[in-house]
Design a protein around this motif. Structure first.
Motif, PDB file in Angstrom:
ATOM      1  N   LEU A  41       0.829  -1.155   0.094  1.00 46.21           N
ATOM      2  CA  LEU A  41       0.045   0.026  -0.013  1.00 46.21           C
ATOM      3  C   LEU A  41       0.727   1.046  -0.050  1.00 46.21           C
ATOM      4  O   LEU A  41       0.585   2.112  -0.548  1.00 46.21           O
ATOM      5  CB  LEU A  41      -0.889  -0.078   1.351  1.00 46.21           C
ATOM      6  CG  LEU A  41      -1.880  -1.265   1.349  1.00 46.21           C
ATOM      7  CD1 LEU A  41      -2.849  -1.061   2.495  1.00 46.21           C
ATOM      8  CD2 LEU A  41      -3.039  -0.905  -0.166  1.00 46.21           C
ATOM      9  N   ASP A  42       1.868   1.133   0.601  1.00 45.33           N
ATOM     10  CA  ASP A  42       2.745   2.506   0.740  1.00 45.33           C
ATOM     11  C   ASP A  42       3.230   2.557  -0.550  1.00 45.33           C
ATOM     12  O   ASP A  42       3.600   3.663  -1.138  1.00 45.33           O
ATOM     13  CB  ASP A  42       4.133   2.168   1.957  1.00 45.33           C
ATOM     14  CG  ASP A  42       3.506   2.284   3.169  1.00 45.33           C
ATOM     15  OD1 ASP A  42       2.433   3.079   3.315  1.00 45.33           O
ATOM     16  OD2 ASP A  42       4.244   2.029   4.106  1.00 45.33           O
ATOM     17  N   ALA A  45       0.707   4.056  -3.130  1.00 43.40           N
ATOM     18  CA  ALA A  45       0.633   5.449  -2.592  1.00 43.40           C
ATOM     19  C   ALA A  45       1.698   6.366  -3.151  1.00 43.40           C
ATOM     20  O   ALA A  45       1.256   7.422  -3.840  1.00 43.40           O
ATOM     21  CB  ALA A  45       0.576   5.772  -1.040  1.00 43.40           C
ATOM     22  N   GLY A  48       0.898   6.735  -6.840  1.00 43.39           N
ATOM     23  CA  GLY A  48      -0.265   7.297  -7.129  1.00 43.39           C
ATOM     24  C   GLY A  48      -1.162   6.080  -8.097  1.00 43.39           C
ATOM     25  O   GLY A  48      -1.829   6.717  -8.916  1.00 43.39           O
ATOM     26  N   SER A  50      -4.091   3.827  -8.273  1.00 38.83           N
ATOM     27  CA  SER A  50      -5.493   3.928  -7.692  1.00 38.83           C
ATOM     28  C   SER A  50      -6.164   2.361  -7.914  1.00 38.83           C
ATOM     29  O   SER A  50      -6.797   2.201  -7.000  1.00 38.83           O
ATOM     30  CB  SER A  50      -6.514   4.830  -8.543  1.00 38.83           C
ATOM     31  OG  SER A  50      -6.513   4.393  -9.956  1.00 38.83           O
ATOM     32  N   ALA A  56      -8.318   1.030  -2.935  1.00 36.30           N
ATOM     33  CA  ALA A  56      -6.964   1.879  -3.218  1.00 36.30           C
ATOM     34  C   ALA A  56      -7.190   3.473  -3.270  1.00 36.30           C
ATOM     35  O   ALA A  56      -6.263   4.054  -3.238  1.00 36.30           O
ATOM     36  CB  ALA A  56      -6.522   1.657  -4.772  1.00 36.30           C
ATOM     37  N   SER A  58      -8.420   5.202  -0.974  1.00 34.13           N
ATOM     38  CA  SER A  58      -8.334   5.532   0.428  1.00 34.13           C
ATOM     39  C   SER A  58      -7.044   4.822   0.886  1.00 34.13           C
ATOM     40  O   SER A  58      -7.240   4.327   1.991  1.00 34.13           O
ATOM     41  CB  SER A  58      -9.430   5.382   1.432  1.00 34.13           C
ATOM     42  OG  SER A  58     -10.410   6.182   0.529  1.00 34.13           O
ATOM     43  N   LEU A  59      -5.932   4.886   0.354  1.00 31.47           N
ATOM     44  CA  LEU A  59      -4.657   4.234   0.822  1.00 31.47           C
ATOM     45  C   LEU A  59      -4.213   4.317   2.048  1.00 31.47           C
ATOM     46  O   LEU A  59      -3.911   3.751   3.065  1.00 31.47           O
ATOM     47  CB  LEU A  59      -3.644   4.298  -0.293  1.00 31.47           C
ATOM     48  CG  LEU A  59      -4.016   3.371  -1.425  1.00 31.47           C
ATOM     49  CD1 LEU A  59      -2.918   3.755  -2.469  1.00 31.47           C
ATOM     50  CD2 LEU A  59      -4.117   1.952  -1.259  1.00 31.47           C
ATOM     51  N   ARG A  60      -4.396   5.578   2.267  1.00 29.56           N
ATOM     52  CA  ARG A  60      -3.723   6.151   3.472  1.00 29.56           C
ATOM     53  C   ARG A  60      -4.370   5.821   4.909  1.00 29.56           C
ATOM     54  O   ARG A  60      -4.045   5.725   6.078  1.00 29.56           O
ATOM     55  CB  ARG A  60      -3.708   7.985   3.730  1.00 29.56           C
ATOM     56  CG  ARG A  60      -2.832   8.335   2.354  1.00 29.56           C
ATOM     57  CD  ARG A  60      -2.456   9.841   2.841  1.00 29.56           C
ATOM     58  NE  ARG A  60      -1.631  10.495   1.688  1.00 29.56           N
ATOM     59  CZ  ARG A  60      -0.370  10.263   1.701  1.00 29.56           C
ATOM     60  NH1 ARG A  60       0.298   9.849   3.070  1.00 29.56           N
ATOM     61  NH2 ARG A  60       0.409  10.943   0.656  1.00 29.56           N
TER      62      ARG A  60
END
Length: 351
Positions: A41-42, A45, A48, A50, A56, A58-60
């Protein structure tokens, strides 16, 4: 990479994992270690990416932006019920500030979606709302809880530790029955909602009631029989005018014929009135009729039902608010809503 859109292969390369492992992280269909999940996920992110999966976006936060809504019936049937549509209006309004969408599922053996697609076991869900759950509730709950997904139940016995949105079905139905008792009625029949997932029509026998699984039906029947313990009841296959018509025909054929019929929904009550008109029985001069829900029934004029008005929109909104609080890590308590009695022109003194 210039302006080229990042791919899953780019994410895998950056996270030093295989493309299949990166895909699994986004699909959520197979468990991976938290360290691997975070690394993928990092990387996504940073690139970029998606992805095809809604999570994806709202990855953060690690959220998918999806709240699952599980029905115990076919979706086409659920949305013919004005109470369900009002409830969904409230739920949609409440989750809108989260930027979340709703994924509608059917409680089919706890895992299936309408038409076969996403399921409780694989869909990327932030939370789940179970609506009007029957005996399959436990299986659905087990699946959701095994995934660690917050769950809220609307009118179903989910056991301890599960936030529930309840309605005072028994007390409300008792109020309508007491109204008929005060008008002098002794011979009263009941048109009930479905007893279980099989949705069989017919007389409500002791054996059928002992095996009933739909909490709303059981509670409303208990409320009516608190006042009329021996009242005969006929179960319908759905909350609809046609089903009310069919059930009422059976009750009106009884001897002695009931002087009042308690219907467990306004749509069923409208069917009861049609059956009375068909039999040449005048409402309320010869037959009093009560409903439940407080909805607008098209084509019912000049009748205005004597009924219990339930806060359907507020129930949905409360479920959405509970989802928001749970996702924020707050404690959520069970809520009990109350109905209000509304006397119309479909009930009157015993003839």
């Amino acid at each position: 990479m210039g302006s080229r859109r990042a791919t899953i292969a780019d994410v895998a390369r950056s996270a030093n994992v295989s493309p299949s492992t990166a895909s699994v992280v986004f699909s959520g269909k197979t468990a991976v270690s938290e360290a691997t999940r975070k690394r993928v996920l990092d990387a996504a992110a940073a690139l970029g990416y998606s992805g095809p999966d809604p999570r994806a976006a709202s990855l953060r936060t690690g959220r998918s932006g999806i709240v699952g809504v599980v029905f115990e019936e076919h979706l086409r049937a659920a949305f013919l019920d004005p109470v369900k549509t009002a409830l969904m209006d409230g739920l949609t309004d409440a989750v809108a500030p989260l930027g979340a969408g709703l994924l509608l599922l059917r409680d089919d053996q706890g895992v299936g979606a309408e038409g076969g697609g996403a399921s409780l076991g694989s869909a990327p869900l932030d939370a789940v709302v179970l609506v009007g759950c029957s005996g399959r509730l436990r299986e659905s709950l087990d699946i959701v809880q095994s995934r660690g997904i917050p769950v809220v139940v609307i009118e179903g016995d989910a056991g301890p530790g599960i936030p529930q949105i309840h309605l005072d079905n028994r007390e409300a139905q008792r109020q309508a029955a007491s109204h008929l008792r005060a008008l002098g009625h002794e011979d009263v029949g009941i048109v009930a909602l479905p007893l279980d997932a099989q949705r069989e029509r017919g007389p409500v026998t002791d054996d059928r009631l002992a095996n009933a699984t739909v909490a709303v039906t059981i509670e409303r029947l208990a409320g009516a029989r608190d006042v009329y313990p021996d009242a005969p009841a006929v179960s319908a296959a759905a909350s609809s005018i046609d089903e009310g018509l069919s059930a009422a025909r059976a009750l009106l054929a009884m001897r002695p014929r009931p002087t009042a019929i308690i219907a467990q929904s306004d749509l069923l009550a409208a069917g009861v009135i049609r059956a009375a008109e068909e039999a040449g029985v005048r409402v309320p001069e010869h037959l009093s009729v009560t409903g439940f829900d407080g909805i607008q029934v098209d084509g019912l004029a000049p009748y205005e039902l004597t009924t219990l008005v339930q806060p359907a929109v507020e129930k949905g909104r409360a479920a959405g608010d509970a989802v928001s609080r749970m996702l924020a890590g707050a404690d959520v308590e069970t809520i009990l809503f109350e109905c209000s009695f509304r006397e119309g022109n479909t009930s009157g003194p015993v003839p």
